[in-house]
Design a protein around this motif. Sequence first.
Motif, PDB file in Angstrom:
ATOM      1  N   ALA A  39      11.467  34.849  -7.084  1.00  0.00           N
ATOM      2  CA  ALA A  39       9.442  34.313  -7.202  1.00  0.00           C
ATOM      3  C   ALA A  39       9.616  32.984  -6.656  1.00  0.00           C
ATOM      4  CB  ALA A  39       9.266  34.631  -8.861  1.00  0.00           C
ATOM      5  N   LEU A  40      10.552  32.967  -5.758  1.00  0.00           N
ATOM      6  CA  LEU A  40      10.490  31.432  -5.000  1.00  0.00           C
ATOM      7  C   LEU A  40       8.929  31.094  -4.429  1.00  0.00           C
ATOM      8  CD1 LEU A  40      13.983  30.997  -3.951  1.00  0.00           C
ATOM      9  CD2 LEU A  40      13.025  30.417  -6.659  1.00  0.00           C
ATOM     10  N   ALA A  41       8.731  29.548  -4.265  1.00  0.00           N
ATOM     11  CA  ALA A  41       7.555  29.338  -3.553  1.00  0.00           C
ATOM     12  C   ALA A  41       7.540  28.728  -2.635  1.00  0.00           C
ATOM     13  CB  ALA A  41       6.299  29.160  -4.794  1.00  0.00           C
ATOM     14  N   THR A  42       6.867  28.329  -1.336  1.00  0.00           N
ATOM     15  CA  THR A  42       7.056  27.614  -0.825  1.00  0.00           C
ATOM     16  C   THR A  42       7.854  26.049  -1.960  1.00  0.00           C
ATOM     17  OG1 THR A  42       5.130  28.526   1.023  1.00  0.00           O
ATOM     18  CG2 THR A  42       6.174  26.202   0.786  1.00  0.00           C
ATOM     19  N   GLY A  43       8.288  25.626  -0.636  1.00  0.00           N
ATOM     20  CA  GLY A  43       9.188  23.961  -1.306  1.00  0.00           C
ATOM     21  C   GLY A  43       9.816  24.225  -2.046  1.00  0.00           C
ATOM     22  N   ALA A  44      10.378  25.551  -2.873  1.00  0.00           N
ATOM     23  CA  ALA A  44      11.228  25.360  -3.406  1.00  0.00           C
ATOM     24  C   ALA A  44      12.946  25.970  -2.540  1.00  0.00           C
ATOM     25  CB  ALA A  44      11.356  26.972  -4.075  1.00  0.00           C
ATOM     26  N   TRP A  45      13.699  25.139  -3.528  1.00  0.00           N
ATOM     27  CA  TRP A  45      15.033  24.773  -2.187  1.00  0.00           C
ATOM     28  C   TRP A  45      16.618  26.486  -2.385  1.00  0.00           C
ATOM     29  CZ3 TRP A  45      15.724  20.410   0.310  1.00  0.00           C
ATOM     30  CH2 TRP A  45      14.808  19.394   0.291  1.00  0.00           C
ATOM     31  N   LEU A  46      17.074  26.449  -1.579  1.00  0.00           N
ATOM     32  CA  LEU A  46      18.276  26.887  -1.795  1.00  0.00           C
ATOM     33  C   LEU A  46      19.580  26.488  -1.564  1.00  0.00           C
ATOM     34  CD1 LEU A  46      16.511  29.836   0.494  1.00  0.00           C
ATOM     35  CD2 LEU A  46      17.215  30.580  -1.734  1.00  0.00           C
ATOM     36  N   ASN A  47      20.736  26.861  -2.256  1.00  0.00           N
ATOM     37  CA  ASN A  47      22.124  26.825  -1.573  1.00  0.00           C
ATOM     38  C   ASN A  47      22.322  27.422  -1.724  1.00  0.00           C
ATOM     39  OD1 ASN A  47      24.520  26.527  -2.828  1.00  0.00           O
ATOM     40  ND2 ASN A  47      24.015  24.235  -3.208  1.00  0.00           N
ATOM     41  N   GLU A  48      23.504  27.114  -0.408  1.00  0.00           N
ATOM     42  CA  GLU A  48      24.494  27.773   0.548  1.00  0.00           C
ATOM     43  C   GLU A  48      25.225  28.577   0.096  1.00  0.00           C
ATOM     44  OE1 GLU A  48      27.037  26.778   4.145  1.00  0.00           O
ATOM     45  OE2 GLU A  48      24.745  26.962   4.872  1.00  0.00           O
ATOM     46  N   ASN A  49      26.016  28.082  -1.028  1.00  0.00           N
ATOM     47  CA  ASN A  49      26.888  28.760  -1.868  1.00  0.00           C
ATOM     48  C   ASN A  49      27.033  29.615  -2.495  1.00  0.00           C
ATOM     49  OD1 ASN A  49      29.041  27.202  -0.265  1.00  0.00           O
ATOM     50  ND2 ASN A  49      28.997  25.227  -2.045  1.00  0.00           N
ATOM     51  N   ALA A  50      25.890  28.907  -3.882  1.00  0.00           N
ATOM     52  CA  ALA A  50      25.634  30.195  -4.724  1.00  0.00           C
ATOM     53  C   ALA A  50      24.658  31.458  -4.016  1.00  0.00           C
ATOM     54  CB  ALA A  50      23.944  29.528  -5.732  1.00  0.00           C
ATOM     55  N   THR A  51      24.339  31.095  -2.572  1.00  0.00           N
ATOM     56  CA  THR A  51      23.417  32.306  -2.131  1.00  0.00           C
ATOM     57  C   THR A  51      24.606  32.937  -1.452  1.00  0.00           C
ATOM     58  OG1 THR A  51      21.684  31.307  -1.626  1.00  0.00           O
ATOM     59  CG2 THR A  51      22.089  33.527   0.145  1.00  0.00           C
ATOM     60  N   ALA A  52      25.628  32.478  -1.306  1.00  0.00           N
ATOM     61  CA  ALA A  52      26.527  33.041  -0.601  1.00  0.00           C
ATOM     62  C   ALA A  52      27.342  34.611  -1.583  1.00  0.00           C
ATOM     63  CB  ALA A  52      27.427  32.692  -0.211  1.00  0.00           C
TER      64      ALA A  52
END
Length: 296
Positions: A23-36
């Motif tokens: 439920a992330l909204a516009t303006g939220a942040w992603l982390n490349e390592n955590a996503t992987a």
Amino acid sequence: MTMPTRLQQEIAERILQLVRDDALATGAWLNENATARRLGVSRTPVRAALDHLAEQGVVRRHLNKGIEILKLPAAGDSVLPPEEIDLAMVRLAHERENGLLPDEVSELEVMRRYELGRPEAQKLLARLADLDMVERKPGYGWRFLHEPRDQRLREESYRFRLIIEPMAMLEPGFHLDPGWIAEMRARHAETLRQPWRESSSIAFYEMNADFHEGLAAATGNRYFHSAVRRQNQLRRLSNYDWDHGFERVQVNCTEHLGMLDHLEAGENEVASALMRSHLLRASKLRPPAKPGKSVD
């Protein structure tokens, strides 16, 4: 804009699903390592998938900060190319390789022959141009850059590859990046896991081409790399017109993964011998309907 690989496109879809699930909204942040880690894949394809989303305007990279979400596509929206374009590409490849398509075509002809709307026909032609398969003629129409591959050209191609590709692994400076190896393993596993469809031949060939080109690039020798890249261009349409079924796909992937096993173990001479056997077997393939066509 570069055309992403099928794996990168699919990982991009999975990233978007994670965003929706969290439920992330516009303006939220992603982390490349955590996503992987959450997707269970290496950082390399995740990074490429995020770059693809950035090209689509979905996210934006910020140096030393992470990836910002700029917009959220609806659940029904896809970042994958339409299936109909892939199917049209396969039909085009078949007709070109069988002498049914002339050296020059128009956008209207592509629309008529493959039952596409103008935007889809333009996307198809743009993809062909990005892959150096066609070029726009001055004024009007498109021209194919390579002639269809007859039996003589296929035999010449394989004889050349048998000299170049096995020897590339024996070059003194040969080195494979662990990230590339991980990406190749993931793409091969995904190919074996996905149901085989008529349009699957495109993603399969691009993975196959990236594998052979990546091994050539690992030599650090631009001449090896250029030669294999050129071969990939010349045989692309012939391989899009796939007629060996999923069984040959399984054999191909298994042999590729075997080479990677030996290369990771430092057994380059064994991997070189496997490459030679791999190419020899591929050169002798004969489809039932069209004798003379060989595919790797």
